[in-house]
Design a protein around this motif. Structure first.
Motif, PDB file in Angstrom:
ATOM      1  N   UNK A 187       6.760   6.132   2.909  1.00 18.48           N
ATOM      2  CA  UNK A 187       5.979   7.055   2.094  1.00 18.48           C
ATOM      3  C   UNK A 187       5.574   8.281   2.904  1.00 18.48           C
ATOM      4  N   UNK A 188       4.865   9.190   2.218  1.00 19.95           N
ATOM      5  CA  UNK A 188       4.458  10.438   2.874  1.00 19.95           C
ATOM      6  C   UNK A 188       3.631  10.197   4.117  1.00 19.95           C
ATOM      7  N   UNK A 234       9.059   8.968   0.281  1.00 19.72           N
ATOM      8  CA  UNK A 234       9.180   8.409  -1.051  1.00 19.72           C
ATOM      9  C   UNK A 234       7.806   8.394  -1.684  1.00 19.72           C
ATOM     10  N   UNK A 235       7.662   8.949  -2.855  1.00 21.35           N
ATOM     11  CA  UNK A 235       6.341   8.926  -3.467  1.00 21.35           C
ATOM     12  C   UNK A 235       6.273   7.879  -4.545  1.00 21.35           C
ATOM     13  N   UNK A 236       6.707   6.696  -4.197  1.00 23.10           N
ATOM     14  CA  UNK A 236       6.791   5.686  -5.239  1.00 23.10           C
ATOM     15  C   UNK A 236       8.207   5.656  -5.806  1.00 23.10           C
ATOM     16  N   UNK A 246      -3.347   0.990   7.368  1.00 21.10           N
ATOM     17  CA  UNK A 246      -3.613   0.010   6.323  1.00 21.10           C
ATOM     18  C   UNK A 246      -2.392  -0.846   6.072  1.00 21.10           C
ATOM     19  N   UNK A 247      -2.637  -1.983   5.439  1.00 14.19           N
ATOM     20  CA  UNK A 247      -1.543  -2.903   5.167  1.00 14.19           C
ATOM     21  C   UNK A 247      -0.656  -2.327   4.065  1.00 14.19           C
ATOM     22  N   UNK A 248       0.424  -3.005   3.798  1.00 12.92           N
ATOM     23  CA  UNK A 248       1.381  -2.522   2.805  1.00 12.92           C
ATOM     24  C   UNK A 248       0.733  -2.431   1.432  1.00 12.92           C
ATOM     25  N   UNK A 249       1.047  -1.319   0.747  1.00 14.22           N
ATOM     26  CA  UNK A 249       0.547  -1.150  -0.614  1.00 14.22           C
ATOM     27  C   UNK A 249       1.624  -1.600  -1.583  1.00 14.22           C
ATOM     28  N   UNK A 250       1.236  -1.684  -2.842  1.00 15.95           N
ATOM     29  CA  UNK A 250       2.196  -2.138  -3.831  1.00 15.95           C
ATOM     30  C   UNK A 250       3.430  -1.236  -3.901  1.00 15.95           C
ATOM     31  N   UNK A 251       3.264   0.102  -3.951  1.00 17.75           N
ATOM     32  CA  UNK A 251       4.476   0.936  -3.997  1.00 17.75           C
ATOM     33  C   UNK A 251       5.391   0.668  -2.799  1.00 17.75           C
ATOM     34  N   UNK A 279       5.729  -2.174  -1.071  1.00 17.75           N
ATOM     35  CA  UNK A 279       6.383  -3.477  -1.216  1.00 17.75           C
ATOM     36  C   UNK A 279       7.491  -3.403  -2.267  1.00 17.75           C
TER      37      UNK A 279
END
Lengths: 610, 491
Positions: A48-49, A154-156, A183-188, A190
């Motif tokens: 991601x960004x 990737x923005x999602x 921070x830990x992995x976010x849903x987008x 994963x």
């Protein structure tokens, strides 16, 4: 590196084909050699960004190539590969429209100006329509063919970049998923990882910026837990690009170790390069073995004809049968061809159906939304939602189509191998059966030939999805908005009240919007459907040509054997003895080559080789 | 201003609505709840993606550590923090009666709330009552992060801030983001409701949070973050979704407000170390807390410092100490100022607290509208007309509408004119000095003459035949604002 050994082997084999007058075998070896000389092991750096991708690439090659800044975002993918002299090239590929990339425009730019072309600030939204930038730099790490690809964030999954990156993954040898230690992995993230693993199984997770966060170890543990929850086991590599760059500047070995980069480099060398290397060795070994086998066939038959002249008649009869079998393999009615043709037809309709189904769902949902609102007010929101959904659907369809295509090509290879074994057991006399492994090695290296790699890069420019997306822009000006004059006239005439007129215009806006959405979805269906059809056609052609060529080679070998067996009948005693001596010597030489080839191949893994 | 009459008008509408719907118990309860709510402090929700720094910022605003924070995902429930005589926690389950919970606090640490076996899914919200001056004017609402791996957790925030049918329970929103992401934009858009006065961008402030990390811990990180916030502020998309964008380093702010003597002492001890050694320690977080270093302060203390200040905070403190700061109070104040918290509080005061009545009135009228929509009846038509009358009549709502239209580009004015119009409409604050862009100017005569000048300028614009219809309408609203301003100024 075993690659020079592989090249050596292939060179020897090419010499043999010239010596034994088999130019048809030689041409295939030339292709293999080309691939060995320029291995091109592509490692995609995705995430991601602002997670530290560009800085990671810079730290790996210890050069400030990819532009890095608090506010800068990468807009265009950047390839970093080995070159004797540092240089930067911009590449713009234009689609001729027939599904095959035609022109590739290459522009050299001064090294310091890369930021102007690949960052959001210098080239917002990639208005310059660049496909990618290529940076050549003399670095040992890249010498063995490693190519690092820095991608836009990737923005999602539903974003344009997300869909484009997904397409590029098929041509990648490995993927580094980058996420920082804050921070830990976010849903987008994963979701993206899950999709990425289906397209490119060799994924490693890199956790960056460990210098800044005291809790980074905890984050790594949490992330490992999240991966374990979905049964994904990938290497976790915590690093600090800042520390590494500092260590390189101050030549401090201890700091370099602390930065975590040694482990990352070991991963790239031992897992990624080694695997690609293994593939290269295996395919070189198989190609060489196949040449040996073909040549041996002919010579063996010649030898038998001379050592045992009484049996020549029977030998020739067997060879004629084998010839017929090889002819059968080439024919359209052979099992593998049927599998291929039927498979492609089925796959085509399945892919079409899947895409149509997904798009129809979106169409229905958007019509429901349009009915509930005034398009003039929610236009931006609606357009955004439709674009996002459509990109997501096309992505999902693409992932699924790719997997099915790979599976089909494996099936075809299997059927060819089975038929080959059954039909030509005679030929195998004295040689190991290397037919099956040879065709199994087809899948991965041929990915480039399928155009996945090339097309993947093209789609990353965003033009693929981008062009489709921009196509839906119906400006508000075109919409039926209240026209004061018409209102005035209607009201004066006493026929319409303002409220009725408003309602009528609203309904008109709603139907116009529905039409626009439907048209866009149709356009996407058309374009994406055509692309997947092209891909399948290309695959079909490639597979068909590949196996037909092999069958022809076998035919040539057998023909050669028949002819020389017949010729042997006419020889005199003395000539016969001389020939036998010659043949025995040649056979030994070829056996030696075959031995070398077998030694080069890596130990066969349990299960299907890649 | 005419604010008191707005409050009176809205209370009147609510009372009349209760009368009309007195036979419907559900509607009555709903309306009564809003009458009570109207007199309560402003409700400010803090929303954003997971780990955006919401709980930390809440602690910084309150000036105490009460909301729990953690490296992993922490807040899982919507938690209200409101002023009260005594500390206490009430659990509001999705079904059933609310009940008191035990709270426990270790020293000056965060509150530890024991749900006593109630599963998280069965809880609607927690309400913490805490005696604090910061909470007197505003009730703060901490929400779980959006984009959590647990879909239910994110959904709770979505349901709270953007409920399907009813207007949101919050009056205003602080939206925290670390950089603009698709999820953020989508969420802000869904919070932008279609209701009364379309005031959504006016009651949302976007915060570029964890600003020190944007600059990856460099000393100039906050300046860099400020520049990025400026860029976002001018971004077309964000202008229609939030009033303004500001960069804040929440951790620094919180620690600055709660700086302890022993921490200051530890920092000065560090500062006394030889430069090369200190630089080596500040290189990475790991190096800073290495146990093998024979250094004073001990590892434990260094770990705590890192937790409280972050690596950037420690670097900044060293820098400030080297520049000559010698007093813990001065250090604390400098940290707070650089963190951006002071500016945020000023902004909150100008945008939210001053507009409190307006924002509350808006929420109340939205509530009445909902009842009218859900349970239409003939007697209610009068009520509907009254709601419309208040909306149309109250100049504050007109200002709000025009502000929104200007920001979302529904009404276009030439650029320089637009900035002035937004200011005069109260975009930077309702006080006359703020409206005229004369911050700090106290001479009433000067303020008055500036107001008169603005009035005549805009009157000319409203009457000029060259102004299009939209521009003329907008100018008329601005004229009314100027007239209201003049009426309030001393003669």
């Amino acid at each position: 590196m075993a690659v020079p050994a592989a090249i050596e082997l292939v060179d020897l084999a090419i010499k043999a084909t010239t010596a034994y007058k088999r130019p048809d075998l030689g041409s295939r070896l030339q292709q293999t050699r080309k691939r060995l000389v320029d291995p091109n092991v592509r490692v995609l750096v995705v995430g991601e960004f602002k997670q530290g991708k560009s800085q990671l690439v810079n730290a790996l090659v210890s050069a400030p190539i990819c532009p890095v800044d608090d506010d800068i975002a990468t807009a265009v993918p950047t390839l970093v590969r080995y070159a004797e002299q540092a240089k930067v090239t911009l590449v713009r590929e234009t689609d001729s429209g027939s599904g095959e990339l035609q022109q590739s425009e290459r522009i050299d730019v001064p090294i310091g100006e890369l930021a102007r072309y690949v960052s959001e600030a210098g080239n917002p939204g990639n208005t310059q329509r660049l496909t990618y930038a290529e940076v050549g730099i003399p670095r040992d790490l890249l010498k063995s063919g490693l190519v690092l690809v820095d991608t836009p964030g990737v923005g999602g999954l539903g974003s344009a970049h997300g869909a484009a990156t997904m397409a590029a993954l098929t041509g990648a040898d490995s993927v580094l998923l980058v996420s920082d230690a804050s921070q830990e992995y976010t849903k987008p993230e994963m979701d993206f990882l899950h999709a990425a693993m289906q397209l490119c199984p060799n994924v490693a997770c890199v956790i960056t910026k460990t210098d800044l966060y005291p809790q980074w170890r905890r984050i790594v543990e949490l992330d490992r837990g999240h991966l374990a929850n979905v049964s994904v086991y990938a290497d976790m590599l915590p690093v600090s690009s800042m520390l590494r760059l500092h260590a390189l500047r101050t030549q401090d070995k201890e700091l370099n170790n602390e930065s975590g980069f040694p482990d990352l480099i070991v991963f790239l060398r031992d897992k990624v390069l080694a695997q690609a290397d293994e593939l290269d060795r295996r395919s070189a070994s198989q190609d060489a073995l196949s040449v040996c086998q073909q040549v041996t066939t002919t010579m063996q038959a010649q030898l038998s004809a001379r050592t045992d002249p009484e049996q020549t008649g029977a030998l020739i009869a067997r060879l004629e049968k084998a010839k017929a079998a090889a002819q059968e393999l080439k024919s359209r009615a052979s099992r593998w061809q049927i599998t291929l043709n039927d498979g492609v037809a089925d796959l085509q309709s399945d892919i079409d159906y899947d895409l149509r189904d997904r798009l129809r769902q979106i169409s229905r949902e958007s019509e429901a939304m349009i009915d509930e609102a005034d398009p003039a007010e929610v236009w931006d929101e609606l357009a955004g939602w439709v674009h996002q959904q459509v990109a997501g659907a096309a992505s999902a369809n693409f992932v699924w189509a790719t997997q099915r295509t790979r599976y089909l090509s494996e099936q075809v290879a299997e059927h060819f191998a089975m038929a080959g074994e059954v039909a030509l057991p005679e030929i195998q006399a004295g040689a190991t059966n290397s037919m099956a492994p040879k065709v199994a090695g087809l899948a991965q290296p041929e990915a480039e030939a399928f155009g996945f790699g090339a097309k993947g890069m093209a789609s990353m420019r965003g033009g693929y999805m981008g062009a489709l997306m921009f196509g839906m822009l119906t400006s508000l000006a075109g919409m039926a908005l209240i026209n004061p004059l018409s209102i005035g006239a209607g009201v004066l005439m006493g026929r319409k009240s303002l409220k009725d007129e408003k309602k009528r215009l609203l309904q008109r806006r709603q139907s116009e919007t529905k039409v626009a959405v439907r048209k866009h979805i149709d356009d996407v269906q058309f374009q994406v459907g055509k692309d997947s059809r092209d891909m399948l056609r290309l695959m079909q052609r490639t597979l068909r040509d590949h196996f037909t060529t092999i069958a022809e080679e076998m035919q040539t070998s057998i023909n050669g054997a028949v002819q020389s067996a017949q010729a042997a009948l006419k020889e005199s005693e003395a000539e016969r003895n001389a020939s036998i001596q010659n043949l025995k010597a040649e056979l030994e030489r070829v056996a030696g080559l075959a031995q070398k080839a077998r030694a080069l191949a890596p130990a066969q893994r349990v299960g299907v080789g890649v | 201003m005419t604010a008191p009459s707005l409050g009176v008008a809205v209370r009147g509408v609510l009372r009349r609505a209760i009368e009309v719907y007195r036979d419907s118990p559900e509607a009555s309860r709903w309306l009564q709840h809003h009458v009570t709510r109207f007199d309560e402090p402003l409700r400010l929700a803090i929303a954003g993606k997971v780990k955006a720094g919401k709980s930390t910022l809440l602690n910084a605003l309150v000036g105490e550590e009460i909301a729990p924070t953690d490296a992993g995902e922490c807040t899982r429930l919507v938690t209200w923090y409101s002023n009260g005589h005594r500390p206490g926690v009430t659990l509001f389950p999705t079904q059933g009666a609310p009940r008191q919970l035990r709270i426990h606090r270790e020293g000056q640490g965060a509150l530890q709330i024991d749900l006593e076996g109630t599963p998280v899914e069965a809880v609607d919200r927690l309400v913490v009552s805490w005696p604090s001056t910061s909470l007197r004017a505003t009730t703060l609402i901490d929400t779980p992060g959006i984009g959590s791996l647990s879909l239910e957790t994110s959904e709770r925030t979505a349901m709270f801030l953007t409920p399907e049918e009813s207007p949101t329970a919050a009056d205003a929103v602080l939206y925290l983001m670390r950089h603009l992401h698709g999820t953020d934009v989508r969420f802000l858009e869904s919070f932008h409701d279609q209701g009364v006065a379309k005031a959504a961008p006016v009651n949302t402030i976007a915060v570029l949070s964890r600003a020190d990390e944007i600059g990856v811990g460099r000393l100039d990180a906050l300046t860099s973050a400020g520049r990025i916030a400026d860029r976002y502020r001018r971004d077309e998309k964000l202008r229609g979704l939030a009033q303004t964008v500001i960069a804040v380093a929440g951790l620094l702010a919180h620690t600055g407000r709660t700086l302890r003597q022993d921490e200051y002492k530890a920092l000065t001890t560090l500062n006394a170390l030889p430069k090369a050694e200190l630089e080596g320690m500040l290189l990475t977080a790991d190096r800073f807390v290495r146990p093998d270093q024979p250094v004073d302060p001990p590892t434990e203390t260094r770990l705590r410092l890192l937790d409280r200040f972050g690596l950037f905070g420690v670097r900044l403190s060293m820098h400030l100490l080297q520049e000559g700061t010698s007093d813990p109070a001065v250090l604390a104040q400098q940290l707070v100022e650089r963190s951006g918290l002071d500016e945020l509080r000023k902004l909150l005061a100008a945008q939210f607290t001053e507009r409190r009545d307006l924002l509350k009135a808006r929420s109340a009228l939205l509530a009445v509208e909902l009842v009218l929509r859900r349970e239409p009846r003939p007697a209610a038509s009068q009520l509907a007309m009254e709601v419309e009358r208040v909306l149309a009549g109250a100049h504050e709502f007109a200002e709000l509408r025009l502000l929104t239209d200007l920001r979302t580009q529904h009404v276009k004015l030439p650029k320089d004119v637009q900035d002035e119009a937004e200011r005069l409409l109260g975009g930077d604050g309702g006080a006359p000095a703020a409206r005229l862009g004369m911050s700090g100017e106290t001479d009433p005569a000067q303020v008055r003459s500036a107001a008169l000048e603005a009035l005549s300028r805009w009157q000319r614009r409203a009457e000029s035949p060259l102004s299009g219809r939209n521009v003329a309408d907008a100018a008329r609203v601005v004229v009314r604002s100027c007239e209201g301003m003049l009426a309030d100024l001393p003669r």
